[in-house]
Design an enzyme around this catalytic site. Structure first.
Site, PDB file in Angstrom:
ATOM      1  N   ASP A   1      -2.412  12.397  -2.295  1.00  0.00           N
ATOM      2  CA  ASP A   1      -1.705  12.530  -3.578  1.00  0.00           C
ATOM      3  C   ASP A   1      -2.473  11.733  -4.626  1.00  0.00           C
ATOM      4  O   ASP A   1      -2.529  10.507  -4.578  1.00  0.00           O
ATOM      5  CB  ASP A   1      -0.277  12.005  -3.438  1.00  0.00           C
ATOM      6  CG  ASP A   1       0.572  12.284  -4.658  1.00  0.00           C
ATOM      7  OD1 ASP A   1       0.066  12.910  -5.613  1.00  0.00           O
ATOM      8  OD2 ASP A   1       1.742  11.876  -4.669  1.00  0.00           O
TER       9      ASP A   1
ATOM     10  N   ASP B   1      -2.920  18.382  -7.759  1.00  0.00           N
ATOM     11  CA  ASP B   1      -3.222  16.981  -7.473  1.00  0.00           C
ATOM     12  C   ASP B   1      -2.757  16.495  -6.105  1.00  0.00           C
ATOM     13  O   ASP B   1      -2.830  15.297  -5.824  1.00  0.00           O
ATOM     14  CB  ASP B   1      -2.621  16.080  -8.557  1.00  0.00           C
ATOM     15  CG  ASP B   1      -1.097  16.176  -8.636  1.00  0.00           C
ATOM     16  OD1 ASP B   1      -0.537  17.093  -8.020  1.00  0.00           O
ATOM     17  OD2 ASP B   1      -0.502  15.337  -9.319  1.00  0.00           O
ATOM     18  N   GLU B   2      -2.277  17.373  -5.244  1.00  0.00           N
ATOM     19  CA  GLU B   2      -1.874  16.907  -3.920  1.00  0.00           C
ATOM     20  C   GLU B   2      -1.989  18.016  -2.889  1.00  0.00           C
ATOM     21  O   GLU B   2      -1.923  19.211  -3.209  1.00  0.00           O
ATOM     22  CB  GLU B   2      -0.464  16.331  -3.931  1.00  0.00           C
ATOM     23  CG  GLU B   2       0.637  17.314  -4.246  1.00  0.00           C
ATOM     24  CD  GLU B   2       2.005  16.647  -4.178  1.00  0.00           C
ATOM     25  OE1 GLU B   2       2.452  16.338  -3.059  1.00  0.00           O
ATOM     26  OE2 GLU B   2       2.607  16.436  -5.250  1.00  0.00           O
TER      27      GLU B   2
END
Length: 392
Positions: free
Chosen positions: A13, A107-108
């Protein structure tokens, strides 16, 4: 002898991803109160540095309010193309470690280190720390890591010590790890549901394990078995890689705080921003879409959606923009309840861009030319004044 079981599921993350992307280009701003968001008169904060969060700036706070909370806040413009490229580079690095990489969002995502044949927990951690170091050295993006035996456990672990967290949950310790955590850490337990179940004795995840089946059924209803399994760290989902051509393009935003119907215009703008990003990808892949779907999620994790199709598929913003507000209203059937998440999806895909011919209107040709110019400017890292219909 067979190797002992190991925690090989990793949740990665990125910390304050949009801001981190900007700080990678402007390192002199590190340590300052920064945020990516709209102008001071409108728009919302889409990412805030941890220094800004410490004084009360959060996502998706209206920008004007953020400036009142933090007068020295440094506002940075949103650069979708740069963030997409950085995300791609980050996940490309992940795939140098294992072929099993699931990209959940920009983003993760999850990694499964099972194919790496690590001999110990230390070996798993060393491989992951090496990846974290490469992401920082090559991209200047800080990330938080959770390592466990399942998607659920690793995802919860990655959130506990942000930023730059690194938490490993050994095999067999999943239930003990989860037990002291607040009940709302479990999927499906939103803010409103958490208040209700806490009033009935479920304050921590461990409380779920200690309740009898009949008591859980009375408190949680028909989903009690799933919640009970998660409370013990049991999650049989596998890391899924997607290699086939997409059947749809979608993007979602989970709000840090639930958004009420009075925030309708801000939410609509956010959906159009996500639509912008999807259509850039659509054009880059040489596709057109016919159907636009808007989905909303309430605090109790129930969903509602509404869709509308165009007479002809398109890869331009102009025919889709007028649909967004109406679809949001149609999907948001429980107006008295706030929203936890919204998403937009393009489907009904057709190969190839629309062909211009003698029957194509001059207006459509102008908008198609403008879209191509803006896409090229964004790809070159230049910021046009107008982005696909938005006056920035």
């Amino acid at each position: 002898m067979p190797r002992p079981p190991l925690p090989t599921i990793v949740h990665l993350d990125a910390d304050a991803f949009f801001v981190s992307c900007e700080l990678a280009r402007r390192p002199e701003l590190r340590g300052k109160r920064c945020a990516v968001g709209g102008g001071p008169q409108r728009g919302i904060i889409s990412s805030a540095s941890y220094e800004a969060r410490a004084v009360g700036v959060y996502t998706p706070m209206p920008t004007a309010r953020a400036l009142r909370v933090c007068p020295d806040l440094i506002l940075l413009p949103h650069d979708n193309e740069h963030y997409a490229k950085t995300s791609q580079a980050m996940f490309d690095l992940c795939e140098t470690v294992t072929p099993l990489v699931q990209r959940n969002s920009i983003d993760e995502g999850y990694l499964d280190l099972g194919p790496c044949a690590c001999a110990s927990v230390a070996a798993v951690e060393a491989k992951v720390r090496g990846l974290v170091a490469r992401i920082w050295e090559e991209l200047q993006i800080p990330v938080s890591i959770g390592i466990g035996t399942s998607l659920l456990v690793s995802q919860i672990a990655s959130k506990l010590r942000k930023p730059r967290g690194f938490v490993t949950v050994p095999v067999g310790e999943e239930a003990a790890f989860l037990a002291p955590l607040p009940i709302e850490q479990l999927p499906g337990i939103g803010k409103k549901t958490a208040e209700e179940v806490k009033a009935r004795g479920l304050r921590t995840i461990g409380d779920v394990v200690r309740k009898t089946d009949s008591a859980l059924a009375g408190i949680l209803g028909r989903d009690w078995r799933q919640v009970a399994a998660w409370a013990r760290g049991i999650d049989t989902r596998a890391v899924e890689t997607e290699r086939a051509a997409p059947k749809s393009y979608s993007q979602q935003e989970t709000f840090l705080e639930d958004r009420a119907f009075g925030d309708f215009e801000d939410i609509e703008r956010g959906l159009k921003r996500m639509l912008d990003e999807l259509l850039v990808k659509l054009r880059a892949d040489g596709k057109r879409a016919r159907t636009l779907t808007v989905k909303v999620r309430y605090p109790d994790f129930t969903n509602s959606s509404h869709a509308q199709s165009l007479p002809e598929p398109s890869d331009l913003e102009r025919p889709f923009y007028p649909l967004v507000g109406d679809l949001l209203r149609a999907a948001w059937t429980r107006r008295r309840q706030p929203l936890r998440l919204v998403s937009v999806r393009l489907s009904g895909l057709t190969e190839g861009p629309a062909q211009l011919d003698l029957f194509t209107s001059a207006n459509e040709a102008k908008h198609r030319h403008l879209a191509a110019v803006v896409d090229r400017l964004n790809a070159n890292g230049k910021k046009p004044r107008v982005y696909h219909g938005y006056d920035l």
